[in-house]
Scaffold this active site. Structure first.
Site, PDB file in Angstrom:
ATOM      1  N   THR A   1     -31.212  -2.525 -19.752  1.00 54.85           N
ATOM      2  CA  THR A   1     -30.360  -2.812 -20.894  1.00 54.85           C
ATOM      3  C   THR A   1     -29.010  -3.299 -20.401  1.00 54.85           C
ATOM      4  OG1 THR A   1     -29.644  -0.518 -20.914  1.00 54.85           O
ATOM      5  CG2 THR A   1     -31.514  -1.103 -22.289  1.00 54.85           C
ATOM      6  N   GLY A   2     -28.756  -4.596 -20.526  1.00 56.46           N
ATOM      7  CA  GLY A   2     -27.578  -5.214 -19.915  1.00 56.46           C
ATOM      8  C   GLY A   2     -26.301  -5.032 -20.686  1.00 56.46           C
ATOM      9  N   THR A   3     -25.695  -3.900 -20.568  1.00 55.83           N
ATOM     10  CA  THR A   3     -24.507  -3.584 -21.357  1.00 55.83           C
ATOM     11  C   THR A   3     -23.802  -2.416 -20.704  1.00 55.83           C
ATOM     12  OG1 THR A   3     -25.524  -4.221 -23.446  1.00 55.83           O
ATOM     13  CG2 THR A   3     -23.823  -2.563 -23.593  1.00 55.83           C
ATOM     14  N   THR A   4     -22.504  -2.266 -21.037  1.00 53.80           N
ATOM     15  CA  THR A   4     -21.868  -0.989 -20.734  1.00 53.80           C
ATOM     16  C   THR A   4     -21.244  -0.495 -22.022  1.00 53.80           C
ATOM     17  OG1 THR A   4     -21.256  -1.854 -18.592  1.00 53.80           O
ATOM     18  CG2 THR A   4     -20.232   0.211 -19.261  1.00 53.80           C
TER      19      THR A   4
ATOM     20  N   GLY B   1     -24.754  -1.062 -17.131  1.00 50.03           N
ATOM     21  CA  GLY B   1     -23.488  -0.897 -16.424  1.00 50.03           C
ATOM     22  C   GLY B   1     -23.100   0.556 -16.250  1.00 50.03           C
TER      23      GLY B   1
END
Lengths: 235, 265
Positions: free
Chosen positions: A22-25, A153
């Protein structure tokens, strides 16, 4: 196993390990009197950044917000349902809901739909319990915690929060903590980047802030200070 | 059909419009619901009082048979940890209301993660009871209920009648002597009364209104949900119940001897 990469999502590119990516912070931290929510703004499809200024913090009702990571489609659908049920609840009770009630509604949706790819954080303020943060990782767990982080992230900043978080921080200190935490994640995670969005919720309501460009803390580590050449700016 | 019509004409009041809850009379009344109200009042009186720190419920349980085991017939039920209900009228009907009340409280807790506020529980139960006044295939409940709750916004006292109408009260009485009980309740000072005081006052009122001639004996059942019970609905402690019975009896004797000049001692 992965949803079609042609679909715009907040996921990182095809992962060699085949696991969820999941490409997020996203971050939320409670302080005495409220909560601070923060998120990066990068949405990537493979190596292409399809949206570099997205808003991953959604409003569920006046005093409760949701940080979303995972599939954009899934989390948007869930948040729409939760907003609907919450507004019905407000209509019936004629008062602001508690953060716990809204989090419970989210939990019902998450846990009953195991096929969803949604790792979320619910955070808000209600007068009876103050600032509250509820983590809702993939699978539909609901757990109340003083601070919560999710997304790809987040792996790079567990130690940062372990070290830097303390009870009794002020609103400004908490905002600074969240800001720097996300900046650290953005510096190391290719799928997180762009601007940093912050939302602070307290008894007077929600305050939104966008931090972009040179205002994002520069995490140099052992890199030299950048010169005046804009190409060396990391953001 | 003609013989049915004749019967109701002989009965008088309904004159043919009182056969089904789905028929309005020319004056706009639903007689079946009014009759259900009469059934609801045909039992021992139940009283509820909202105090500064909670709610107290009391019931005059008429003992129909000397062979009844003491305490086996309950008229007060816990419907959620923080809420209780007292019944009158057809007790089997009332117990259905208690069951559905328990379900509602459970479901709310499951969905919203929190105890159901008294106001919400009252709304849900009222809707449920009202539903049974709309259909040809079911009949209205023959039971009135008093709902006591204690939530974040403080104590709550509600009464729901067979029509589904409900209001919030500071004190309420239902059952056969409700009129007399209401008159007595009006003397209380609701701005200062504590739950312990209310226990005694309710005991006194029930002893006073009990009709010795018509009904032989009765058993007093009392419950509360208040600060002293930590916000949990429960029957009052044994020693307090014993004291309430004592106070009730003493007050009755004092009344009898004190007030009436014509009485010969």
């Amino acid at each position: 196993r992965r949803a079609s990469s042609a679909v715009s999502s907040m996921q990182g590119g095809p992962d060699a390990s085949g696991g969820p990516h999941t490409g997020t912070t996203i971050v939320a931290v409670a302080y005495d009197g409220g909560v601070v929510l923060g998120a990066d703004s990068r949405v990537s499809t493979g190596a292409y950044v399809s949206n570099r200024a997205s808003n991953k913090i959604t409003n569920l009702c006046d005093n409760v917000f949701l940080c979303r990571s995972g599939s954009a489609a899934h989390t948007e659908a869930i948040s729409d349902y939760v907003r609907f049920y919450t507004s019905q609840h407000v209509s019936e009770t004629q008062q602001q809901p508690s953060v716990k009630s809204v989090a419970s509604i989210l939990y019902q949706m998450s846990y009953s739909n195991k096929g969803l790819m949604a790792a979320m954080i619910v955070a808000g303020y209600d007068p009876a319990s103050g600032g509250k943060v509820f983590g809702s990782p993939i699978g539909g767990t609901l757990v109340e915690m003083p601070w919560a982080i999710e997304g790809s992230g987040s792996t790079y900043i567990w130690s940062y929060f372990d070290d830097e978080y303390k009870e009794g921080l002020s609103r400004e200190e908490t905002e600074e903590l969240v800001l720097r935490g996300i900046a650290h994640a953005m510096a190391r995670d290719g799928s997180s980047g762009g601007l940093i969005r912050l939302v602070t919720v307290d008894k007077d309501g929600a305050t939104k802030r966008t931090v972009q460009g040179k205002d994002v803390p520069l995490i140099l580590g052992d890199m030299p200070e950048p010169g005046t050449n804009a190409a060396t700016v990391v953001w | 059909f003609f013989s049915l019509l004749l019967t109701s004409i002989m009965a008088g009041i309904g004159a043919g419009y009182d056969l089904y809850p789905t028929t309005f009379s020319p004056e706009g009344r639903l007689f079946q619901i009014e009759y259900a109200g009469k059934a609801a009042d045909a039992s021992g009186t139940a009283i509820g009082v909202r105090t500064v720190d909670g709610v107290v419920l009391g019931v005059e349980k008429l003992i129909r048979s000397k062979m009844l085991v003491k305490g086996s017939e309950k008229r007060i039920f816990t419907v959620a940890p923080h809420a209780g209900m007292a019944l009158t009228g057809l007790l089997a009907d009332g117990r259905q209301i208690v069951n559905s009340c328990r379900d509602e409280a459970q479901q709310y807790k499951r969905f919203y993660g929190q105890a159901i506020p008294g106001k919400m529980l009252n709304q849900r139960i009222s809707s449920y009871i009202q539903y049974f006044t709309l259909h040809d295939s079911v009949r209205p409940f023959g039971s009135s209920v008093i709902l006591a709750s204690y939530d974040k916004s403080g104590p709550g006292l509600y009464m729901i009648e067979p029509s589904g109408v409900s209001y919030g009260y500071r004190a309420v009485a239902i059952g056969q002597e409700k009129q007399v009980a209401k008159t007595e309740l009006e003397n209380l000072d609701f701005t200062t009364i504590t739950s312990r005081e209310a226990v005694m006052e309710i005991a006194k009122i029930i002893y006073k209104i009990h009709d010795d001639v018509k009904d032989k004996e009765f058993e007093l059942e009392l419950s509360w949900v208040c600060a002293e019970s930590n916000g949990k609905h429960e029957h009052i402690p044994e020693d307090l119940l014993a004291e309430a019975n004592k106070v009730g009896k003493q007050n009755l004797e004092a009344d009898q001897f004190g007030s009436d000049e014509e009485m010969e001692i």
